[in-house]
Write an enzyme that holds these catalytic residues in place. Structure first.
Site, mmCIF file in Angstrom:
data_model
loop_
_atom_site.group_PDB
_atom_site.id
_atom_site.type_symbol
_atom_site.label_atom_id
_atom_site.label_comp_id
_atom_site.label_asym_id
_atom_site.label_seq_id
_atom_site.Cartn_x
_atom_site.Cartn_y
_atom_site.Cartn_z
ATOM 1 N N ARG A 35 0.836 -1.209 0.000
ATOM 2 C CA ARG A 35 0.000 0.000 0.000
ATOM 3 C C ARG A 35 0.868 1.255 0.000
ATOM 4 N NH1 ARG A 35 -3.079 -3.922 1.931
ATOM 5 N NH2 ARG A 35 -5.373 -3.780 1.863
ATOM 6 N N SER A 215 -12.665 -9.335 5.228
ATOM 7 C CA SER A 215 -11.365 -8.696 5.492
ATOM 8 C C SER A 215 -11.462 -7.187 5.690
ATOM 9 C CB SER A 215 -10.383 -9.012 4.354
ATOM 10 O OG SER A 215 -10.265 -10.397 4.162
ATOM 11 N N GLU A 334 -7.083 -14.658 6.296
ATOM 12 C CA GLU A 334 -5.727 -15.127 6.003
ATOM 13 C C GLU A 334 -5.134 -15.927 7.166
ATOM 14 O OE1 GLU A 334 -3.051 -11.205 6.929
ATOM 15 O OE2 GLU A 334 -4.667 -11.046 5.466
#
Length: 446
Positions: A35, A215, A334
């Site tokens: 990011r 998420s 995850e």
């Protein structure tokens, strides 16, 4: 005639000889690193990224941005002014934005962040940018990004697949505005449009119009990093409409960011303390973070451990017993492979819920976990949105990874307690956790 490639080597997962006691320096966060690379590449001024993760996914992101004209200089630095200092605190990358341009070809590998975050950046470039990747990347959904960008004015050639390979024909700018997408298969669709939104002429308003959005911590991470770079972002949490995010058009600052340890990649090491009744310290664990891996403190404590944040870092201690758990992992999917591995060694059944979207990750993780644990003698059943795990005595055997880094670490966790587990292609961990085999054996004192 070409010969078939040799099968990946099998790695004997080390069996723990007793309680693990170790301090493990976990490398930086992949999610933060990638990011930060995107935001720094579209900023109005250069920025610094300190202690970045060097892994397959992040190096693919850096290479892709370089191909589009961004300058990324690697050095060693610890100066708050950004001046290189030999012997500093670690590696640093200086990101120098410039005019984005094509033609260029981007190799996404099998990195969701690269294949989803960069098409919006490519729409801002002058010229065509082609995206291609590993065979599995062709099967991963991209429709949310492709359809969203088209609605915002981008020209994309994907031969109507809604997936890779594709070409973004950048026009140097994008009009932006309001767009509706279904991001129920990946929160990265929302993050992708938000990250580049400040550079769109009208900014962007992203409306999720599908089922449950998975998420969410990763979207909160995106919003937090946008705000750090000076963007104005309105979110449901800040009083906005549910499932609507707005980013105002404007210049981004170049930030000086030190990357946190990747808390999701800390999972196998914390699991080692839980499985062996040991004690593992992870230095530099942040007191406040948007990383989904921070939920491990709560989940692994419920499964039989205890933890404390100290000056050393996070100190996690196993009790010598592992309890089953009934948990919704929809926001932290995850973590599912590692939790499933620990659950297979527990003293009672577990139910992992809210993770149907894992069927679309690096591999179909629900099917893969079921098959691999059961082939070691386990009793795992797929449900509509997760797994039911009933612990049974396990035996050694080959644990296949399907080129999925989290499958490899899950197998290593089981191997701590089960003799003779062989991990197929442990090198796939380099996707986000470089040098995992050395870190693992070092933790065990081997």
């Amino acid at each position: 005639m070409t010969e078939n490639p040799a099968p990946p080597a099998l790695w004997p997962a080390p069996l723990a000889s007793g309680a693990v006691t170790a301090s493990v320096q976990v490398p930086g966060s992949k999610s933060v690193t990638n990011r930060a690379l995107v935001l720094s590449s579209i900023a109005a001024e250069p920025g610094w990224l300190r202690r970045p993760l060097r892994s397959r996914d992040t190096l693919l992101m850096a290479s892709a941005l370089r191909a589009m004209g961004v300058g990324i200089e690697e050095t060693v630095s610890s100066s708050s002014t950004g001046a290189p200092v030999e012997g500093g605190e670690g590696e640093a990358w200086r990101i120098i934005p410039s005019g984005l341009h094509g033609p260029a070809t981007v190799d996404v590998g099998n990195a969701g962040t690269v294949m989803r975050f960069l098409p919006p950046v490519a729409a801002l470039a002058d010229g065509p940018i082609r995206f291609d990747g590993d065979p599995r990347s062709y099967e991963r959904p991209l429709h949310g990004v492709i359809d969203g960008l088209r609605a915002l004015g981008a020209r994309i050639d994907d031969e109507e697949r809604g997936a890779l390979p594709l070409t973004v024909h950048g026009g140097g700018a994008l009009e932006g505005g309001r767009v509706e997408i279904d991001a129920s298969s990946s929160s990265q669709f929302v993050s992708a449009l938000l990250l580049s939104g400040p550079r769109f002429n009208q900014g962007v308003e992203v409306r999720h119009v599908g089922g449950t959005l998975p998420s969410m911590p990763h979207i909160r991470m995106t919003v937090d990093m946008l705000r750090r770079a000076g963007a104005q972002v309105d979110t449901p949490e800040s009083g906005g409409e549910p499932n609507v995010w707005r980013v105002t058009a404007g210049a981004l600052r170049g930030v000086d960011l030190t990357v946190e340890p990747d808390l999701s990649n800390a999972q196998p090491f914390l699991a080692a303390a839980l499985v062996t009744g040991g004690r593992v310290v992870v230095p530099d664990w942040p007191e406040h973070t948007t990383q989904p891996g921070d939920r491990l403190r709560e989940i692994f404590t419920a499964m039989g451990g205890s933890c404390e944040l100290t000056e050393q870092g996070l100190v996690f201690t196993g009790s010598g017993r592992i309890h089953g758990i009934d948990v919704d992992l929809g926001e932290v999917g995850e973590l599912t492979p590692g939790i499933a591995a620990v659950a297979a060694l527990a003293d009672s059944p577990s139910t992992l819920r809210g993770v149907a979207h894992l069927r679309l990750h690096e591999t179909d993780r629900l099917a893969a976990l079921t098959k691999e644990i059961n082939e070691l003698g386990g009793d795992v059943t797929e449900t509509a949105d997760g797994l039911t795990i009933r612990p049974r005595p396990l035996r050694g055997g080959t644990f296949h990874t399907y080129d999925d880094h989290r499958m490899a670490t899950a197998g290593a966790i089981i191997g701590l307690a089960v003799e003779g587990v062989l991990i197929e292609n442990v090198a796939t961990t380099a996707k986000t956790l470089p040098d995992f085999p050395d870190l693992w054996t070092g933790m065990l004192g081997n």
